[in-house]
Design a protein around this motif. Structure first.
Motif, PDB file in Angstrom:
ATOM      1  N   ALA A  38      26.076 -15.076  50.620  1.00  8.36           N
ATOM      2  CA  ALA A  38      26.000 -13.634  50.920  1.00  8.36           C
ATOM      3  C   ALA A  38      27.373 -12.979  51.041  1.00  8.36           C
ATOM      4  O   ALA A  38      27.629 -12.197  51.955  1.00  8.36           O
ATOM      5  CB  ALA A  38      25.181 -13.415  52.191  1.00  8.36           C
ATOM      6  N   GLN A  39      28.258 -13.283  50.100  1.00  6.64           N
ATOM      7  CA  GLN A  39      29.628 -12.770  50.179  1.00  6.64           C
ATOM      8  C   GLN A  39      29.846 -11.508  49.343  1.00  6.64           C
ATOM      9  O   GLN A  39      30.716 -10.689  49.660  1.00  6.64           O
ATOM     10  CB  GLN A  39      30.600 -13.865  49.723  1.00  6.64           C
ATOM     11  N   PHE A  40      29.048 -11.303  48.277  1.00  4.95           N
ATOM     12  CA  PHE A  40      29.339 -10.240  47.318  1.00  4.95           C
ATOM     13  C   PHE A  40      28.214  -9.205  47.223  1.00  4.95           C
ATOM     14  O   PHE A  40      27.038  -9.513  47.429  1.00  4.95           O
ATOM     15  CB  PHE A  40      29.592 -10.843  45.928  1.00  4.95           C
ATOM     16  N   ASP A  41      28.621  -7.991  46.865  1.00  5.92           N
ATOM     17  CA  ASP A  41      27.658  -6.911  46.628  1.00  5.92           C
ATOM     18  C   ASP A  41      27.136  -6.934  45.192  1.00  5.92           C
ATOM     19  O   ASP A  41      26.070  -6.388  44.912  1.00  5.92           O
ATOM     20  CB  ASP A  41      28.320  -5.553  46.908  1.00  5.92           C
ATOM     21  N   ALA A  42      27.883  -7.535  44.289  1.00  6.04           N
ATOM     22  CA  ALA A  42      27.446  -7.670  42.894  1.00  6.04           C
ATOM     23  C   ALA A  42      28.111  -8.887  42.287  1.00  6.04           C
ATOM     24  O   ALA A  42      29.281  -9.179  42.579  1.00  6.04           O
ATOM     25  CB  ALA A  42      27.797  -6.416  42.080  1.00  6.04           C
ATOM     26  N   VAL A  43      27.363  -9.600  41.471  1.00  3.53           N
ATOM     27  CA  VAL A  43      27.895 -10.677  40.648  1.00  3.53           C
ATOM     28  C   VAL A  43      27.532 -10.329  39.213  1.00  3.53           C
ATOM     29  O   VAL A  43      26.365 -10.072  38.908  1.00  3.53           O
ATOM     30  CB  VAL A  43      27.292 -12.047  41.027  1.00  3.53           C
ATOM     31  N   TYR A  44      28.536 -10.297  38.338  1.00  3.37           N
ATOM     32  CA  TYR A  44      28.250  -9.879  36.968  1.00  3.37           C
ATOM     33  C   TYR A  44      29.066 -10.707  35.987  1.00  3.37           C
ATOM     34  O   TYR A  44      30.037 -11.392  36.349  1.00  3.37           O
ATOM     35  CB  TYR A  44      28.531  -8.380  36.785  1.00  3.37           C
ATOM     36  N   SER A  45      28.659 -10.640  34.713  1.00  3.89           N
ATOM     37  CA  SER A  45      29.346 -11.399  33.667  1.00  3.89           C
ATOM     38  C   SER A  45      29.176 -10.689  32.333  1.00  3.89           C
ATOM     39  O   SER A  45      28.374  -9.759  32.201  1.00  3.89           O
ATOM     40  CB  SER A  45      28.792 -12.824  33.567  1.00  3.89           C
ATOM     41  N   CYS A  46      29.906 -11.181  31.349  1.00  4.79           N
ATOM     42  CA  CYS A  46      29.866 -10.587  30.011  1.00  4.79           C
ATOM     43  C   CYS A  46      29.980 -11.690  28.961  1.00  4.79           C
ATOM     44  O   CYS A  46      30.945 -12.465  28.981  1.00  4.79           O
ATOM     45  CB  CYS A  46      31.008  -9.580  29.857  1.00  4.79           C
ATOM     46  N   PHE A  47      29.004 -11.755  28.041  1.00  7.93           N
ATOM     47  CA  PHE A  47      29.014 -12.720  26.941  1.00  7.93           C
ATOM     48  C   PHE A  47      29.180 -14.154  27.429  1.00  7.93           C
ATOM     49  O   PHE A  47      29.866 -14.965  26.812  1.00  7.93           O
ATOM     50  CB  PHE A  47      30.113 -12.383  25.925  1.00  7.93           C
ATOM     51  N   LEU A  48      28.563 -14.469  28.543  1.00 11.34           N
ATOM     52  CA  LEU A  48      28.674 -15.801  29.143  1.00 11.34           C
ATOM     53  C   LEU A  48      27.468 -16.677  28.846  1.00 11.34           C
ATOM     54  O   LEU A  48      27.611 -17.829  28.409  1.00 11.34           O
ATOM     55  CB  LEU A  48      28.854 -15.672  30.663  1.00 11.34           C
ATOM     56  N   PHE A  49      26.259 -16.188  29.085  1.00 10.15           N
ATOM     57  CA  PHE A  49      25.077 -17.044  29.123  1.00 10.15           C
ATOM     58  C   PHE A  49      24.740 -17.691  27.791  1.00 10.15           C
ATOM     59  O   PHE A  49      24.205 -18.809  27.764  1.00 10.15           O
ATOM     60  CB  PHE A  49      23.881 -16.256  29.657  1.00 10.15           C
ATOM     61  N   HIS A  50      25.039 -17.033  26.671  1.00  8.50           N
ATOM     62  CA  HIS A  50      24.688 -17.632  25.381  1.00  8.50           C
ATOM     63  C   HIS A  50      25.558 -18.847  25.058  1.00  8.50           C
ATOM     64  O   HIS A  50      25.251 -19.596  24.134  1.00  8.50           O
ATOM     65  CB  HIS A  50      24.789 -16.604  24.247  1.00  8.50           C
ATOM     66  N   GLU A  51      26.638 -19.070  25.826  1.00  9.49           N
ATOM     67  CA  GLU A  51      27.504 -20.218  25.605  1.00  9.49           C
ATOM     68  C   GLU A  51      27.255 -21.332  26.624  1.00  9.49           C
ATOM     69  O   GLU A  51      28.056 -22.263  26.734  1.00  9.49           O
ATOM     70  CB  GLU A  51      28.970 -19.781  25.635  1.00  9.49           C
ATOM     71  N   LEU A  52      26.119 -21.262  27.313  1.00  9.87           N
ATOM     72  CA  LEU A  52      25.786 -22.254  28.328  1.00  9.87           C
ATOM     73  C   LEU A  52      24.467 -22.944  27.991  1.00  9.87           C
ATOM     74  O   LEU A  52      23.522 -22.298  27.529  1.00  9.87           O
ATOM     75  CB  LEU A  52      25.650 -21.592  29.703  1.00  9.87           C
ATOM     76  N   PRO A  53      24.360 -24.248  28.264  1.00 14.37           N
ATOM     77  CA  PRO A  53      23.056 -24.919  28.165  1.00 14.37           C
ATOM     78  C   PRO A  53      22.085 -24.309  29.176  1.00 14.37           C
ATOM     79  O   PRO A  53      22.509 -23.731  30.186  1.00 14.37           O
ATOM     80  CB  PRO A  53      23.371 -26.377  28.518  1.00 14.37           C
ATOM     81  N   LEU A  54      20.800 -24.448  28.927  1.00 16.22           N
ATOM     82  CA  LEU A  54      19.793 -23.830  29.788  1.00 16.22           C
ATOM     83  C   LEU A  54      19.929 -24.274  31.242  1.00 16.22           C
ATOM     84  O   LEU A  54      19.810 -23.452  32.165  1.00 16.22           O
ATOM     85  CB  LEU A  54      18.392 -24.167  29.264  1.00 16.22           C
ATOM     86  N   ALA A  55      20.173 -25.551  31.465  1.00 15.81           N
ATOM     87  CA  ALA A  55      20.292 -26.042  32.842  1.00 15.81           C
ATOM     88  C   ALA A  55      21.458 -25.379  33.572  1.00 15.81           C
ATOM     89  O   ALA A  55      21.360 -25.069  34.770  1.00 15.81           O
ATOM     90  CB  ALA A  55      20.466 -27.559  32.847  1.00 15.81           C
ATOM     91  N   ILE A  56      22.562 -25.153  32.850  1.00 17.56           N
ATOM     92  CA  ILE A  56      23.724 -24.507  33.464  1.00 17.56           C
ATOM     93  C   ILE A  56      23.448 -23.023  33.678  1.00 17.56           C
ATOM     94  O   ILE A  56      23.834 -22.447  34.703  1.00 17.56           O
ATOM     95  CB  ILE A  56      24.980 -24.711  32.597  1.00 17.56           C
ATOM     96  N   ARG A  57      22.763 -22.387  32.734  1.00 17.15           N
ATOM     97  CA  ARG A  57      22.361 -20.987  32.915  1.00 17.15           C
ATOM     98  C   ARG A  57      21.596 -20.821  34.225  1.00 17.15           C
ATOM     99  O   ARG A  57      21.840 -19.888  35.001  1.00 17.15           O
ATOM    100  CB  ARG A  57      21.469 -20.543  31.752  1.00 17.15           C
TER     101      ARG A  57
END
Length: 356
Positions: A251-270
């Motif tokens: 519970a440290q952040f008000d938002a967690v965001y990313s860009c062009f990250l998930f398509h480069e990760l295996p499903l388990a890591i996603r």
């Protein structure tokens, strides 16, 4: 179409269209290096793929135009300032382009040889610090994400790939964030995971000038490049680490965001990244990201989703394209999902619920 656009939007849209033409012209020069390496001329994937029809190309150009128009409208609405369009130094741009052409030759060689594990000494020094899924030449680029040269060229290369639309795609997440946090970021703390060279970080700071942003990336060279790129801003912290093992409190952040990250990760890591985002978010905080459209999002662009991992080394992309992120996010406890789409990207925002 331009006649229907308010005058105050035309300058920003005109600039973005000219920028798109510029990067498209640079894109057209790259097949020459495929010819040097293979002895065969390689057209753009959209032309080469046998299932592509003229209507598909027309649709992709229409989507590009609509994205750039939406971007100019968001500027006019004050969702982010026109400074997001500030061009880099002409000299820096001109000096970098020949380096990209040279790198295009080596990218073509790796593509021909299906070589995705080629690392120089600089990159090898970082290999023991990163997980197996990261130890590869994504996009067949030199050094993967593990060299200074790669960090220096990356943003320019991505703009060439997307005909100058990459920045506008990144900014799709900002209007959704503004719906949730309509202020300038006072008393807010955001976390950006997989921040790369800090391109979206810059846009987020311009949209939320008073926010504190912690920037995290797995690549030390890219994180260092982000520090160089963001020296004009205050209240930015830089952390080396994994998105799936966040070194932060609950519970440290008000938002967690990313860009062009998930398509480069295996499903388990996603899945782990989503869970870690949930853990580190405050109640009522939001998870947001921009990434590639998926198969159910854009049937007219399905040819590109099939061809992209063929022409570029993206080993996890097929699985990503077939498993909607919306389902994954809601299955991990997020609610109130909202989304937007533009060209080859979509943005999603969802909230961590308050306790009963």
């Amino acid at each position: 179409m331009l006649s229907k656009i308010p005058f105050q939007n035309k300058l920003s849209l005109g600039y973005s269209l000219a920028r798109s033409v510029h990067f498209t012209m640079q894109q057209m020069s790259l097949p020459f290096f495929e010819l040097l390496v293979t002895g065969k001329s390689k057209d753009h994937p959209s032309v080469k793929h046998p299932s592509i029809e003229p209507k598909h190309l027309k649709k992709s150009f229409q989507e590009l135009y609509h994205l750039l128009r939406k971007d100019s409208e968001n500027i006019a609405k004050g969702l982010y300032p026109i400074e997001v369009l500030k061009p880099e130094s002409v000299t820096k741009h001109a000096i970098r382009y020949p380096k990209i052409l040279v790198d295009g030759y080596y990218i073509s060689k790796r593509r021909r040889d299906h070589s995705a594990k080629e690392f120089n000494q600089e990159a090898r020094e970082f290999l023991h610090d990163v997980p197996e899924y990261y130890q590869r030449n994504f996009h067949y680029q030199s050094g993967g994400y593990l060299t200074k040269k790669s960090a220096d060229l990356y943003e320019h290369q991505v703009e060439i790939l997307f005909s100058g639309a990459a920045d506008a795609m990144r900014r799709l997440i900002i209007p959704l964030m503004k719906e949730h946090y309509p202020n300038q970021g006072e008393n807010l703390h955001f976390l950006e995971v997989g921040a790369g060279t800090g391109r979206l970080t810059r846009f987020m700071k311009l949209a939320f000038p008073k926010v504190r942003i912690t920037v995290l990336d797995l690549s030390e060279p890219y994180l260092k490049k982000a520090q160089e790129n963001l020296t004009e801003f205050s209240r930015i912290d830089f952390i080396h680490g994994k998105a799936e093992e966040l070194p932060f409190l609950d519970a440290q952040f008000d938002a967690v965001y990313s860009c062009f990250l998930f398509h480069e990760l295996p499903l388990a890591i996603r899945t782990k990244v989503i869970d870690e985002s949930f853990r580190t978010l405050k109640e009522g905080g939001v998870l947001g990201f921009v990434d590639s459209v998926q198969k159910k999002d854009a049937e007219d662009l399905e040819w590109a989703l099939e061809q992209f991992p063929v022409d570029f080394h993206e080993p996890f992309y097929k699985n990503y394209s077939q498993n909607p992120m919306e389902d994954l996010i809601t299955s991990r406890g997020f609610v109130g999902l909202r989304k937007d789409k533009g060209f080859f990207a979509k943005a999603i925002l969802a909230q961590k619920p308050f306790s009963a």
